[in-house]
Design a protein around this motif. Structure first.
Motif, PDB file in Angstrom:
ATOM      1  N   LEU A  80      -3.462  -5.965  14.165  1.00  0.00           N
ATOM      2  CA  LEU A  80      -3.511  -6.864  15.325  1.00  0.00           C
ATOM      3  C   LEU A  80      -2.889  -6.208  16.554  1.00  0.00           C
ATOM      4  O   LEU A  80      -3.432  -6.284  17.657  1.00  0.00           O
ATOM      5  CB  LEU A  80      -2.790  -8.176  15.005  1.00  0.00           C
ATOM      6  CG  LEU A  80      -3.470  -9.078  13.972  1.00  0.00           C
ATOM      7  CD1 LEU A  80      -2.584 -10.278  13.660  1.00  0.00           C
ATOM      8  CD2 LEU A  80      -4.826  -9.525  14.460  1.00  0.00           C
ATOM      9  N   SER A  81      -1.761  -5.545  16.346  1.00  0.00           N
ATOM     10  CA  SER A  81      -1.089  -4.876  17.458  1.00  0.00           C
ATOM     11  C   SER A  81      -1.962  -3.753  18.022  1.00  0.00           C
ATOM     12  O   SER A  81      -2.110  -3.623  19.241  1.00  0.00           O
ATOM     13  CB  SER A  81       0.254  -4.318  16.990  1.00  0.00           C
ATOM     14  OG  SER A  81       0.872  -3.573  18.002  1.00  0.00           O
ATOM     15  N   LEU A  82      -2.541  -2.984  17.139  1.00  0.00           N
ATOM     16  CA  LEU A  82      -3.398  -1.881  17.573  1.00  0.00           C
ATOM     17  C   LEU A  82      -4.638  -2.402  18.286  1.00  0.00           C
ATOM     18  O   LEU A  82      -5.047  -1.851  19.312  1.00  0.00           O
ATOM     19  CB  LEU A  82      -3.792  -1.022  16.371  1.00  0.00           C
ATOM     20  CG  LEU A  82      -4.639   0.208  16.659  1.00  0.00           C
ATOM     21  CD1 LEU A  82      -3.896   1.167  17.590  1.00  0.00           C
ATOM     22  CD2 LEU A  82      -4.995   0.914  15.370  1.00  0.00           C
ATOM     23  N   SER A  83      -5.223  -3.479  17.786  1.00  0.00           N
ATOM     24  CA  SER A  83      -6.408  -4.053  18.428  1.00  0.00           C
ATOM     25  C   SER A  83      -6.093  -4.528  19.835  1.00  0.00           C
ATOM     26  O   SER A  83      -6.861  -4.274  20.771  1.00  0.00           O
ATOM     27  CB  SER A  83      -6.941  -5.221  17.597  1.00  0.00           C
ATOM     28  OG  SER A  83      -7.399  -4.771  16.358  1.00  0.00           O
ATOM     29  N   SER A  84      -4.960  -5.218  19.996  1.00  0.00           N
ATOM     30  CA  SER A  84      -4.609  -5.704  21.330  1.00  0.00           C
ATOM     31  C   SER A  84      -4.340  -4.542  22.279  1.00  0.00           C
ATOM     32  O   SER A  84      -4.730  -4.575  23.446  1.00  0.00           O
ATOM     33  CB  SER A  84      -3.402  -6.637  21.272  1.00  0.00           C
ATOM     34  OG  SER A  84      -2.243  -5.932  20.894  1.00  0.00           O
ATOM     35  N   ARG A  85      -3.703  -3.506  21.778  1.00  0.00           N
ATOM     36  CA  ARG A  85      -3.443  -2.339  22.633  1.00  0.00           C
ATOM     37  C   ARG A  85      -4.729  -1.622  23.003  1.00  0.00           C
ATOM     38  O   ARG A  85      -4.881  -1.138  24.131  1.00  0.00           O
ATOM     39  CB  ARG A  85      -2.478  -1.375  21.939  1.00  0.00           C
ATOM     40  CG  ARG A  85      -1.064  -1.889  21.907  1.00  0.00           C
ATOM     41  CD  ARG A  85      -0.123  -0.897  21.321  1.00  0.00           C
ATOM     42  NE  ARG A  85       1.236  -1.426  21.309  1.00  0.00           N
ATOM     43  CZ  ARG A  85       2.270  -0.746  20.903  1.00  0.00           C
ATOM     44  NH1 ARG A  85       2.126   0.503  20.473  1.00  0.00           N
ATOM     45  NH2 ARG A  85       3.475  -1.279  20.922  1.00  0.00           N
ATOM     46  N   ALA A 140       5.859  -5.932  -3.246  1.00  0.00           N
ATOM     47  CA  ALA A 140       5.736  -4.806  -2.309  1.00  0.00           C
ATOM     48  C   ALA A 140       4.322  -4.711  -1.759  1.00  0.00           C
ATOM     49  O   ALA A 140       4.125  -4.435  -0.566  1.00  0.00           O
ATOM     50  CB  ALA A 140       6.127  -3.501  -3.005  1.00  0.00           C
ATOM     51  N   ILE A 141       3.320  -4.961  -2.594  1.00  0.00           N
ATOM     52  CA  ILE A 141       1.929  -4.919  -2.134  1.00  0.00           C
ATOM     53  C   ILE A 141       1.668  -6.018  -1.114  1.00  0.00           C
ATOM     54  O   ILE A 141       1.018  -5.793  -0.090  1.00  0.00           O
ATOM     55  CB  ILE A 141       0.962  -5.030  -3.339  1.00  0.00           C
ATOM     56  CG1 ILE A 141       0.999  -3.737  -4.149  1.00  0.00           C
ATOM     57  CG2 ILE A 141      -0.460  -5.335  -2.885  1.00  0.00           C
ATOM     58  CD1 ILE A 141       0.264  -3.808  -5.467  1.00  0.00           C
ATOM     59  N   LYS A 142       2.195  -7.225  -1.361  1.00  0.00           N
ATOM     60  CA  LYS A 142       2.036  -8.320  -0.400  1.00  0.00           C
ATOM     61  C   LYS A 142       2.666  -7.966   0.939  1.00  0.00           C
ATOM     62  O   LYS A 142       2.094  -8.219   1.997  1.00  0.00           O
ATOM     63  CB  LYS A 142       2.662  -9.606  -0.946  1.00  0.00           C
ATOM     64  CG  LYS A 142       1.867 -10.230  -2.064  1.00  0.00           C
ATOM     65  CD  LYS A 142       2.577 -11.461  -2.597  1.00  0.00           C
ATOM     66  CE  LYS A 142       1.869 -12.026  -3.811  1.00  0.00           C
ATOM     67  NZ  LYS A 142       2.597 -13.174  -4.381  1.00  0.00           N
ATOM     68  N   GLU A 143       3.858  -7.390   0.902  1.00  0.00           N
ATOM     69  CA  GLU A 143       4.531  -7.002   2.144  1.00  0.00           C
ATOM     70  C   GLU A 143       3.758  -5.905   2.868  1.00  0.00           C
ATOM     71  O   GLU A 143       3.655  -5.917   4.104  1.00  0.00           O
ATOM     72  CB  GLU A 143       5.960  -6.556   1.852  1.00  0.00           C
ATOM     73  CG  GLU A 143       6.871  -7.698   1.432  1.00  0.00           C
ATOM     74  CD  GLU A 143       8.264  -7.249   1.051  1.00  0.00           C
ATOM     75  OE1 GLU A 143       8.604  -6.063   1.287  1.00  0.00           O
ATOM     76  OE2 GLU A 143       9.015  -8.072   0.514  1.00  0.00           O
ATOM     77  N   SER A 185       0.778  -7.532   4.611  1.00  0.00           N
ATOM     78  CA  SER A 185       1.149  -8.254   5.837  1.00  0.00           C
ATOM     79  C   SER A 185       1.509  -7.277   6.951  1.00  0.00           C
ATOM     80  O   SER A 185       1.165  -7.495   8.113  1.00  0.00           O
ATOM     81  CB  SER A 185       2.298  -9.229   5.574  1.00  0.00           C
ATOM     82  OG  SER A 185       3.487  -8.533   5.260  1.00  0.00           O
ATOM     83  N   THR A 186       2.174  -6.186   6.606  1.00  0.00           N
ATOM     84  CA  THR A 186       2.503  -5.166   7.601  1.00  0.00           C
ATOM     85  C   THR A 186       1.235  -4.520   8.147  1.00  0.00           C
ATOM     86  O   THR A 186       1.129  -4.276   9.352  1.00  0.00           O
ATOM     87  CB  THR A 186       3.424  -4.092   6.988  1.00  0.00           C
ATOM     88  OG1 THR A 186       4.601  -4.721   6.489  1.00  0.00           O
ATOM     89  CG2 THR A 186       3.802  -3.041   7.990  1.00  0.00           C
TER      90      THR A 186
END
Length: 129
Positions: free
Chosen positions: A59-64, A46-49, A52-53
């Protein structure tokens, strides 16, 4: 002697019962450890997931945010160009109001050229953003 032998047998029976309980407790402890290892593995997964999330969200927030910054710069350039254009129009109308008679434009090509230069500058500022 018989009494000592009877006491020894009784003590052995008592030790045997304690050993049986100890073995039962050992089996329960073994099961508990196995359950704990399973729960630890689930928690690690669960910690690994979650990591990654979180990376994907970052990354999504940075691009936006970068896109929003570009749009902000572009919008500021358009507002500035609009302000400059409005100031020019205001100056032209002010001069026209103050003059007695509007003289015809002798060189329409100069006016057309000035308008083209202005629109080119506006487009270049928008592209630079």
């Amino acid at each position: 002697m018989a009494i000592l032998l009877a006491l020894t047998i009784g003590y052995c029976v008592l030790l045997n019962q304690r050993l049986k309980r100890l073995h039962q407790d050992r089996d329960a402890l073994r099961q508990m450890v196995a359950d704990l290892v399973g729960a630890t593995n689930l928690a690690n997964q669960a910690i690994k997931e979650l990591k990654s999330t979180a990376v994907e969200a970052d990354l999504s927030l940075s691009s936006r945010l970068e896109e929003a910054g570009r749009f902000g710069v572009e919008l500021a350039n358009h507002v500035h160009a609009g302000t400059v254009l409005m100031e020019r129009i205001a100056r032209i109308t002010s001069v026209a109001r103050h003059s007695q008679a509007i003289e015809p434009v002798e060189e329409p090509n100069k006016v057309q050229s000035a308008l083209e230069q202005l629109s080119t500058r506006v487009r270049n500022r928008g592209a630079a953003a």
